[in-house]
Design an enzyme around this catalytic site. Structure first.
Site, PDB file in Angstrom:
ATOM      1  N   GLY A  21      -2.713   3.379  -4.344  1.00 38.32           N
ATOM      2  CA  GLY A  21      -3.261   4.156  -5.449  1.00 38.32           C
ATOM      3  C   GLY A  21      -4.699   4.596  -5.234  1.00 38.32           C
ATOM      4  O   GLY A  21      -5.275   4.480  -4.148  1.00 38.32           O
ATOM      5  N   HIS A  43      -6.595  -1.659   9.227  1.00 41.28           N
ATOM      6  CA  HIS A  43      -5.918  -2.949   9.025  1.00 41.28           C
ATOM      7  C   HIS A  43      -6.074  -3.826  10.256  1.00 41.28           C
ATOM      8  O   HIS A  43      -5.249  -3.784  11.175  1.00 41.28           O
ATOM      9  CB  HIS A  43      -4.443  -2.718   8.703  1.00 41.28           C
ATOM     10  CG  HIS A  43      -4.221  -2.206   7.324  1.00 41.28           C
ATOM     11  ND1 HIS A  43      -3.981  -3.035   6.251  1.00 41.28           N
ATOM     12  CD2 HIS A  43      -4.249  -0.950   6.823  1.00 41.28           C
ATOM     13  CE1 HIS A  43      -3.850  -2.320   5.147  1.00 41.28           C
ATOM     14  NE2 HIS A  43      -4.018  -1.039   5.475  1.00 41.28           N
ATOM     15  N   ASN A  87      -3.413   2.721   7.052  1.00 36.91           N
ATOM     16  CA  ASN A  87      -2.543   3.140   5.955  1.00 36.91           C
ATOM     17  C   ASN A  87      -3.374   3.394   4.716  1.00 36.91           C
ATOM     18  O   ASN A  87      -3.588   2.488   3.904  1.00 36.91           O
ATOM     19  CB  ASN A  87      -1.469   2.083   5.678  1.00 36.91           C
ATOM     20  CG  ASN A  87      -0.565   2.486   4.523  1.00 36.91           C
ATOM     21  OD1 ASN A  87      -0.469   3.660   4.191  1.00 36.91           O
ATOM     22  ND2 ASN A  87       0.087   1.519   3.909  1.00 36.91           N
ATOM     23  N   GLY A 100      -4.732   6.827   1.881  1.00 34.54           N
ATOM     24  CA  GLY A 100      -4.770   8.233   1.509  1.00 34.54           C
ATOM     25  C   GLY A 100      -6.079   8.636   0.863  1.00 34.54           C
ATOM     26  O   GLY A 100      -6.279   9.803   0.528  1.00 34.54           O
ATOM     27  N   PHE A 101      -6.960   7.644   0.659  1.00 33.31           N
ATOM     28  CA  PHE A 101      -8.300   7.882   0.124  1.00 33.31           C
ATOM     29  C   PHE A 101      -9.316   7.326   1.117  1.00 33.31           C
ATOM     30  O   PHE A 101      -8.996   6.445   1.918  1.00 33.31           O
ATOM     31  CB  PHE A 101      -8.483   7.197  -1.234  1.00 33.31           C
ATOM     32  CG  PHE A 101      -7.631   7.774  -2.331  1.00 33.31           C
ATOM     33  CD1 PHE A 101      -8.145   8.702  -3.233  1.00 33.31           C
ATOM     34  CD2 PHE A 101      -6.304   7.388  -2.472  1.00 33.31           C
ATOM     35  CE1 PHE A 101      -7.359   9.240  -4.241  1.00 33.31           C
ATOM     36  CE2 PHE A 101      -5.502   7.921  -3.481  1.00 33.31           C
ATOM     37  CZ  PHE A 101      -6.030   8.842  -4.364  1.00 33.31           C
ATOM     38  N   GLN A 121     -12.889   0.249  -0.057  1.00 30.58           N
ATOM     39  CA  GLN A 121     -13.271   1.337  -0.956  1.00 30.58           C
ATOM     40  C   GLN A 121     -13.898   0.809  -2.245  1.00 30.58           C
ATOM     41  O   GLN A 121     -14.849   1.394  -2.768  1.00 30.58           O
ATOM     42  CB  GLN A 121     -12.044   2.199  -1.249  1.00 30.58           C
ATOM     43  CG  GLN A 121     -11.464   2.878  -0.012  1.00 30.58           C
ATOM     44  CD  GLN A 121     -10.022   3.291  -0.176  1.00 30.58           C
ATOM     45  OE1 GLN A 121      -9.414   3.109  -1.239  1.00 30.58           O
ATOM     46  NE2 GLN A 121      -9.428   3.832   0.881  1.00 30.58           N
ATOM     47  N   GLY A 126      -4.419  -2.274  -0.883  1.00 27.15           N
ATOM     48  CA  GLY A 126      -3.601  -1.960  -2.045  1.00 27.15           C
ATOM     49  C   GLY A 126      -3.373  -0.464  -2.157  1.00 27.15           C
ATOM     50  O   GLY A 126      -4.006   0.331  -1.457  1.00 27.15           O
ATOM     51  N   CYS A 141      -9.267  -2.000   3.499  1.00 28.37           N
ATOM     52  CA  CYS A 141      -8.531  -0.879   2.918  1.00 28.37           C
ATOM     53  C   CYS A 141      -9.009  -0.582   1.493  1.00 28.37           C
ATOM     54  O   CYS A 141     -10.134  -0.148   1.308  1.00 28.37           O
ATOM     55  CB  CYS A 141      -7.026  -1.146   2.985  1.00 28.37           C
ATOM     56  SG  CYS A 141      -5.983   0.296   2.665  1.00 28.37           S
ATOM     57  N   LEU A 142      -8.193  -0.828   0.479  1.00 30.29           N
ATOM     58  CA  LEU A 142      -8.635  -0.602  -0.897  1.00 30.29           C
ATOM     59  C   LEU A 142      -9.854  -1.472  -1.204  1.00 30.29           C
ATOM     60  O   LEU A 142     -10.787  -1.035  -1.889  1.00 30.29           O
ATOM     61  CB  LEU A 142      -7.504  -0.907  -1.884  1.00 30.29           C
ATOM     62  CG  LEU A 142      -7.826  -0.604  -3.350  1.00 30.29           C
ATOM     63  CD1 LEU A 142      -7.845   0.892  -3.602  1.00 30.29           C
ATOM     64  CD2 LEU A 142      -6.831  -1.278  -4.288  1.00 30.29           C
ATOM     65  N   SER A 178       0.816  -1.215   0.000  1.00 30.48           N
ATOM     66  CA  SER A 178       0.000   0.000   0.000  1.00 30.48           C
ATOM     67  C   SER A 178       0.848   1.263   0.000  1.00 30.48           C
ATOM     68  O   SER A 178       0.330   2.360  -0.230  1.00 30.48           O
ATOM     69  CB  SER A 178      -0.934   0.012   1.219  1.00 30.48           C
ATOM     70  OG  SER A 178      -1.917  -0.994   1.098  1.00 30.48           O
ATOM     71  N   GLU A 235      -5.458  -6.839  10.537  1.00 30.62           N
ATOM     72  CA  GLU A 235      -4.328  -7.782  10.636  1.00 30.62           C
ATOM     73  C   GLU A 235      -3.119  -7.144  11.300  1.00 30.62           C
ATOM     74  O   GLU A 235      -2.136  -7.838  11.617  1.00 30.62           O
ATOM     75  CB  GLU A 235      -3.944  -8.293   9.243  1.00 30.62           C
ATOM     76  CG  GLU A 235      -3.054  -7.385   8.428  1.00 30.62           C
ATOM     77  CD  GLU A 235      -3.702  -6.116   7.888  1.00 30.62           C
ATOM     78  OE1 GLU A 235      -2.989  -5.251   7.366  1.00 30.62           O
ATOM     79  OE2 GLU A 235      -4.941  -5.999   7.993  1.00 30.62           O
TER      80      GLU A 235
END
Length: 418
Positions: A280, A391, A349, A351-352, A311, A278, A307-308, A59, A393
């Site tokens: 981006g 996260h 972790n 940024g979006f 989203q 992930g 996380c990703l 990530s 984990e």
């Protein structure tokens, strides 16, 4: 005890280096990694430990990580704590660069096999130390994450005016993360099967193991853990410990590349589907959004995203995402369960974030950050689908939200019994 060393020299031959931000700010320090330059989005991470896990977390692709804790390198690095996910490259460093205040002179830990300096050089990672990370963090907090460049002295000794000019130029040329699909770049290209659980200390005598060269061992599905479920995991840049936590719940995990058609996944007849973390911009992952949209609309397979993956579930269900000012990066972030009101300290972790105001009626918000009020979890009211922004984990970080893996296992068990 075999390969580990109790004390390792962590000193460096001093070569000057700089960090240049796109706004023209210059921080002078010394190189503690590979020679050269790297550009990326500069972010700060507030974790006190776990620098090896941070460096290898996919990530962090295209990001330069500033560690706010001042003394880094104390425990060295080892052969077991990589978080790169892909079984064929599980020790790859994904962070574009590392920024710290102070590199410790010696390393001491019973699991250590290599100093942080040697680890950075071996993985060709550019890194800088002896800069004012408090000042840098204030800039990032007030102005938001910035594009930056770590640049080591081109003559191998001292930074020149030409080096400074070039570093600022490179920082400004970086396009940033918005609109950037990095999931397919960090994903495994061929996929693999994962059956290894979490690490245990050997001297505890659990499972009859009392000796180990590294002080511990990874539990095995079928040997230490009873197999219960077949899970297909979409790899958008999965962390290794996510796969281990799934195995701990009895999951045989078949990891598939990010762009695998949903029809191929459904043909495997999984008990559950997992959507990984992930890097981006999630909105750029149109293939993943479309796959998950079909998954939700056409099946009732238990699905869990982190996380990703969280989203992507939101986007596939009609919600929107937004770029955050600084993002969340650290292992001390308080998150509240909106139903029980319990507060968990979590590892983060990203940024979006999902825009909670855009959630459709059939999506329930389940968790919220107590730092800035942003969404941290959702659950579909009409399907066995849920996700979490942080996260659970950890690795590094606290395990207070790990029960979310138990929830996924319970959903799969209920579906099998239905």
């Amino acid at each position: 005890m075999g390969i580990h060393q109790d004390t390792i020299d962590n000193s460096v031959n001093e070569v000057e280096a700089i960090l240049a931000l796109a706004d023209g700010s210059i921080f002078r320090g010394i190189s503690i990694g590979a020679a050269g330059s790297r550009v990326g989005e500069v972010v700060f991470n507030t974790s006190m430990t776990g620098y090896q896990e941070v460096l290898t977390d996919p990530s962090y692709a295209k990001q330069i990580v500033t560690l706010t804790y001042p003394h880094i390198g104390n425990t060295g690095t080892n052969t077991e704590d990589g978080e790169s996910g892909d079984i064929n490259r599980k020790h790859q460093v994904w962070a574009e660069g590392l920024i710290i205040r102070d590199i410790t002179m010696t390393t001491s830990n019973f699991r250590s096999s290599e100093s942080l300096v040697d680890y950075l050089k071996r993985h060709e990672t550019v890194a800088i130390a002896e800069i004012d990370t408090r000042k840098l963090t204030r800039i990032l907090r007030e102005k938001g994450s910035q594009n930056g460049c770590i640049f080591t002295a081109s003559n191998g000794e001292t930074i020149t005016d030409a080096d400074i000019e070039q570093a600022i130029k490179l920082a400004n040329e970086f396009s940033g993360l918005e609109g950037l699909d990095l999931a397919k770049e960090c994903s495994s290209k061929e996929g693999f099967v994962w059956t290894e659980g979490t690490w245990e200390l050997a001297d505890r005598g659990v499972h009859g193991v009392t000796e180990s060269e590294t002080g511990g061992y990874f539990k095995k599905l079928g040997e230490h853990i009873e197999p219960k479920f077949d899970v297909v995991a979409y790899d958008f840049g999965a962390k290794t410990n996510i796969l281990r936590m799934l195995v701990d719940r009895g999951c045989k995990v078949t990891v598939v590349p990010a762009q695998t058609p949903i029809a191929d996944v459904l043909a495997m007849n999984p008990d559950g589907i997992f959507l990984s973390n992930g890097p981006g911009d999630p909105a750029a992952c149109d293939y993943a959004i479309e796959n998950v949209r079909h998954l939700i609309e056409e099946t009732d397979i238990p699905t869990f995203g982190i996380c990703l993956g969280h989203q992507i579930i939101g986007l596939a269900s009609g919600a929107k995402t937004m770029k955050m000012k600084t993002g969340h990066h650290g292992a001390n972030h308080p998150v509240q369960d909106l139903e029980t009101k319990v507060v968990m300290i979590t590892s983060q972790n990203h940024g979006f974030a999902l825009d909670e105001d855009s959630l459709p009626a059939h999506i329930k918000s389940t968790h919220r950050s107590l730092f800035d009020g942003t969404n941290q979890g959702i659950e579909l009211t009409n399907k066995p689908v849920f996700s979490f922004q942080g996260h659970p984990e950890a690795s590094p970080g606290p395990n207070e939200s790990s029960a979310l893996f138990d929830k996924f296992a319970e959903m799969m068990q209920q579906a099998k019994q239905a």
